[in-house]
Design an enzyme around this catalytic site. Structure first.
Site, PDB file in Angstrom:
ATOM      1  N   ALA A 132      -5.956   1.413  -4.186  1.00 49.31           N
ATOM      2  CA  ALA A 132      -5.604   2.585  -5.347  1.00 49.31           C
ATOM      3  C   ALA A 132      -6.396   3.662  -4.750  1.00 49.31           C
ATOM      4  CB  ALA A 132      -6.020   1.984  -6.661  1.00 49.31           C
TER       5      ALA A 132
ATOM      6  N   GLY B  43      -5.719  -2.554  -4.055  1.00 51.87           N
ATOM      7  CA  GLY B  43      -4.334  -2.379  -4.318  1.00 51.87           C
ATOM      8  C   GLY B  43      -3.242  -2.599  -3.258  1.00 51.87           C
TER       9      GLY B  43
END
Ligand code: CAA
Length: 258
Positions: free
Chosen positions: A65, A110
């Protein structure tokens, strides 16, 4: 559809989706997620392919992320971001075609969570995989705490999440996170080759295998088995087209034409 952070190309029946934000190692922010949602909602395009390969531009698959974007998040922002990411990764898991991650480099945070939502993972021998959120005072937010233990067991998942250091592609292969290792220079080609082989199988059976595996883990063993019997039974009369072709082709000693 025009994208800023994605590239899409088709090679015959295989779609290749490339995360294309190499200056930030393809880090996932809200704009990237918006584009991914748009892509997975584009049923017309997806109907033209029989398998999808997801990879990253440059030296990373996806480095996680977007850390800079998260710096000023409120509680609600964090919750929303987590839900947006989960929604996108569920779109991948729910696609009715096989999705294969071609992990060309770093698959962290992520990025690994995205790869875990794919059906199969092929990795470059030089790739590094991990969930380093613990180093940032964070936890995996896109279902990594759930998908990883389901794939490799709680102990292995805890080890990766608590240590936060990442592992080599070979270690990920030994653990069963990665199903196939490839030479760094040919990871995409080798993944496409695998996708082509799989795409030559019965599309209906592939759809059902994916459904049984994804939905089955949410059920108890007995109910999951019943779901399997039901779908297996339907292949004989209600959903028989490809089953007829598959069995006829075998008996007639020819290749099936799905
Ligand atoms: N978010 C935002 N930007 C990132 C990023 C990320 N996750 N990862 C790398 N970048 C940026 C860097 O800041 C750098 O940008 P600048 O050139 O503007 O400084 C650029 O990408 C290149 O990165 P590096 O210079 O760091 O490259 P490197 O080869 O030296 O190191 C790396 C590579 C080891 C992957 C390192 O970049 C790194 O550790 N990245 C962060 C990995 C990480 O912690 N991921 C987890 C994120 S949190 C998460 O994912 C939460 C969740 O589950 C919801």
């Amino acid at each position: 559809m025009k994208f800023n952070y994605l590239k899409f190309e088709k090679r015959d029946k295989i779609g290749i989706l490339t995360l294309d934000r190499p200056n930030a190692l393809n880090a996932l922010n809200e704009d990237v997620f918006k584009e991914l949602t748009g892509f997975f909602n584009d049923k017309e395009t997806i109907q033209t392919i029989r398998a999808l390969v997801i990879t990253g531009e440059g030296k990373a698959f996806i480095a996680g992320a977007d850390i800079k974007a998260m710096q000023e998040y409120s509680t609600q922002d964090g919750y929303d971001f987590s839900e947006i990411g989960k929604g996108v990764f569920d779109q991948i898991a729910n696609l009715e075609i096989p999705v294969i991650a071609a992990i060309n480099g770093f698959a962290l945070g992520g990025g690994l969570e995205l790869a875990l939502s794919c059906d199969i993972r092929v990795a470059s021998e030089k790739a590094r995989l991990g969930l380093p959120e613990v180093n940032l005072g964070l936890i995996p937010g896109f279902n990594g705490t759930q998908r990883l233990p389901r794939l490799v067991g709680a102990g292995n998942a805890m080890y990766l999440m608590m240590l936060g250091e990442g592992i080599t592609a070979n270690e990920a292969y030994q653990l069963g996170i990665v199903q196939k290792l490839a030479k760094p220079e040919s990871v995409l080609e080798e993944t496409i080759e695998l996708a082509e082989k799989i795409a030559g199988k019965s599309p209906n059976a592939l759809r059902l295998i994916k459904k049984m595996v994804h939905q089955g883990v949410e059920l108890n063993f007995k109910d999951a088995g019943k779901m399997e019997s039901k779908e297996f039974g339907r292949l004989f009369k209600e959903d028989q087209k490809e089953r007829e072709e598959g069995i006829n082709a075998f008996l007639e000693k020819r290749k099936p034409n799905w």
